[in-house]
Each structure stands twice: as C-alpha cells, then as structure tokens.
Design a protein around this motif. Structure first.
Motif, mmCIF file in Angstrom:
data_model
loop_
_atom_site.group_PDB
_atom_site.id
_atom_site.type_symbol
_atom_site.label_atom_id
_atom_site.label_comp_id
_atom_site.label_asym_id
_atom_site.label_seq_id
_atom_site.Cartn_x
_atom_site.Cartn_y
_atom_site.Cartn_z
ATOM 1 N N ALA A 201 -8.776 3.689 -3.808
ATOM 2 C CA ALA A 201 -8.706 2.227 -3.829
ATOM 3 C C ALA A 201 -7.805 1.707 -2.708
ATOM 4 O O ALA A 201 -8.131 0.720 -2.042
ATOM 5 N N PRO B 44 0.813 -1.219 0.000
ATOM 6 C CA PRO B 44 0.000 0.000 0.000
ATOM 7 C C PRO B 44 0.848 1.272 0.000
ATOM 8 O O PRO B 44 0.513 2.239 -0.694
ATOM 9 N N ARG C 110 -8.963 -0.588 0.546
ATOM 10 C CA ARG C 110 -8.320 -1.887 0.803
ATOM 11 C C ARG C 110 -7.705 -1.951 2.197
ATOM 12 O O ARG C 110 -7.748 -2.987 2.864
ATOM 13 N N THR C 111 -7.093 -0.854 2.628
ATOM 14 C CA THR C 111 -6.395 -0.873 3.918
ATOM 15 C C THR C 111 -7.267 -0.426 5.072
ATOM 16 O O THR C 111 -6.955 -0.714 6.238
#
Length: 360
Positions: free
Chosen positions: A343, A170, A347-348
């Motif tokens: 995005a 990330p 996701r994190t």
C-alpha cells in the motif's frame, strides 16, 4: 550465580538500552559523522566487554549491561549510515546485501570460535570479544586517515528539522511494518529452536544443522538474487519477502524430519534476503542527507523495540495457545506486512532512485 529469571531480566535491560542507543546514535551520526561514531562505539564496546567480564553481583552486572548496550548499539545506525552515504543510489541495495554477506560469514565462524573459548573458560569470551572490537576500531582509524582531521560539514538546524523522519508519513508506515516483521524475526533465535525440539524431537546438533542452512543459503545466493532485482520497486519486493518469511515459519508445524525443516528454513531465508536489503535501501532512499543517521537510527529502533516486545508476547502464545498457533500467527503477520508495504509503494510510487550502471 543468577537465576534464570534474573538473567532474563538483566538481558531485557540490554534491549531497552538498545532502543535508546539506536535512536540517539542515529542523531549523533548526523552531527559528528558516522565514521567517528563507529570508531568510538567499537572502542568503548571493547572496554565495556572487558569490564563486564570481571564485575560480580547482580547490580554491577546490570549496570555494565546497560553501558554495553548504550555504546555497542550506536554502531548499527552508524554502520548503515556510512554504507548508504558511500554508495551510489543505484548500488545501495547491493552494498547492503554485501554487508549482510559479511555479517553472515562472521556468524558462521563466530559460534564455533565462541564454543572453543567457552570450553576454555567464559572469561575468554569477554576478553576476545573486547579485543576484536578495539582492533576493529583501530582498523577504521587507520583505514580512513583523511577522516580523522576532517570534521563533518556543519548542518543547518532548519534543514535537519525539515528533514525529520517524523514528518515523513510513508517512512513511519514502513518503520511500523518493520517493527511487526522484527517480532516474527525474533522467533528464529527463540521459539524456532524450541519447536524443532518439541515438535520434531531434534537434538541440539540437528537444530544447529537446520539453522546453519540459513547462513549457507545467504552466503551463496543473496548477492545474485539482489543483483537480479535491482530495477524492481524495493517496497513491493521487500513486502513479498516479509510474506515469505512469515510463510516459511507458518509451515513448520505441518511436517516433520530434517528435510522438511530445512525446506521451511529455505523459504524464510529467501524472504529474509528479499526483505532486509531492499527495505533498508528504501528507507535510505527517502532520507535527506542531513538526517540520514536519524533515519537509520529509527530503523534500528524499530527492530530493537520488536526484540523487546516479542519475548513477552510470543512466549505467552507458545505456552498458552501452543506452537501451532504461534507459527500460523507468524504467517498472518507476514501477510499483513506485505499488504502494508504494498500500500505504501502504491501511494508513493517509490522505486530505486536510479538504475544500476551497465556493466563495462
């Protein structure tokens, strides 16, 4: 006595050396402590400016530009590392915004002082710039007396390897988006003034007034804006700021006059205020203590790389496809960065590590 092309090639060396200095400066922070790196960077920067002011000949000037970049650009990751380490997680974004306020206040005064110095003789620019760097190094030395004798705690090589940003996908994605954003940001000091001249017919004075509105807005509103967004996801807000930065530039060819030009500046300035403090804070929040300097070094590396790549790409677009295509492209890049950061945020699930303390 250099030609314009030779001068540009010499300055390109600064950008290349800044890339190396950003990365290795961050690693040195992890080994020796950011305060010590800042002190040595400022002292050596001052001496390098003095030397650059007296050398003659293209080879000697190029060599000193390389040396100057290597020592000066180590300051940036060290400065961000020291600031991040000294701030509680919930206050980190506002600390970074406060540092940006100081930088912009200095940038408001600096060009005026530089103009007077250049009028008296260009040698004074190098002399005074070197002196201020050395003075600041001394200020740091005496402001933190306990840090002079205290060496940084030894750091485990295993922990430093485990905490490498190259293992953090990330973070690498965020840095990639920051690289794209830096290519857009580069336009503010390069093709943006050219477009104000070519599309709007502005004189140098009106170009200066237009750009000055940027720092005025930042000094007046950034701290208030960042305070109000302290509880928001920094990646989502920073991504939207990136979109606004591109959108403000994309609007430039669709109007005319000073009022409209300042309006576009206000839009990308809001984007700047949202993007840089929050994205820097997001990177710092992901960094383990052992490798905070390396993370900050890679953050600066992404911007230095963008500033090397941008002149090659955007000047070709400006000359061959026209300014309108360039500015619309900036808007597209801003939208891509927004989508990419959103995005990563989804996701994190990254948020600021802790909410800001309630006012007493």
């Amino acid at each position: 006595g250099l030609t314009t092309m030779q001068a540009g090639q010499t300055l390109a060396l600064y950008g290349l050396a800044a890339m190396a200095a950003s990365y290795f400066g961050g690693r040195l922070c992890d080994r020796f402590g950011p305060l010590r790196i800042m002190q040595w960077s400022l002292a050596l920067t001052g001496l390098s400016f003095w030397a650059l002011g007296v050398v003659r000949g293209r080879l000697a000037i190029s060599a000193m530009v390389l040396v100057l970049a290597l020592v000066a650009e180590m300051f940036r990751p060290a400065n961000l590392s020291a600031l991040s380490a000294a701030s509680d997680p919930g206050e980190r974004t506002r600390s970074i915004a406060l540092m940006r306020l100081a930088v912009n206040a200095g940038m408001t005064v600096g060009p005026t002082v530089g103009g007077f110095l250049a009028a008296a003789g260009y040698g004074w620019l190098f002399l005074v710039d070197g002196a201020t760097s050395i003075l600041t190094a001394g200020l740091l030395f005496f402001a933190f007396p306990g840090e002079r004798a205290a060496a940084p705690a030894p750091r485990s090589e295993a922990k430093m390897r485990a905490g490498s940003p190259f293992r953090d996908l990330p973070t690498l994605a965020i840095l990639g988006m920051m690289f794209l954003l830096s290519v857009v940001v580069f336009q503010v000091t390069s093709t943006f003034p050219l477009s104000l001249r070519d599309l709007y017919g502005f004189s140098e004075a009106w170009i200066g007034v237009t750009l000055a509105s940027n720092t005025v807005i930042i000094v007046l509103f950034e701290m208030v804006l960042i305070h109000s967004l302290a509880r928001r996801d920094p990646l989502k807000v920073g991504g939207f700021g990136s979109f606004l930065f591109g959108a403000g530039l994309a609007l430039l060819p669709f109007g005319s006059g000073l009022g409209y030009a300042v309006f576009t500046v206000a839009i990308w300035t809001v984007g700047e205020m949202l993007a840089f403090p929050l994205l820097t804070s997001a990177i710092a929040a992901r960094a383990p203590e052992e490798t905070l300097g390396t993370y900050m070094g890679l953050l600066n590396f992404s911007f230095a790389t963008g500033f090397v790549v941008a002149p090659l790409v955007v000047t070709w677009i400006y000359q061959n496809l026209g300014p309108r295509t360039l500015w619309v492209s900036c808007g597209v890049v801003g939208a891509v960065v927004w989508a990419g950061l959103y995005a990563v945020a989804v996701r994190t699930g990254q948020r600021d590590p802790s909410p800001p303390p309630e006012p007493s």
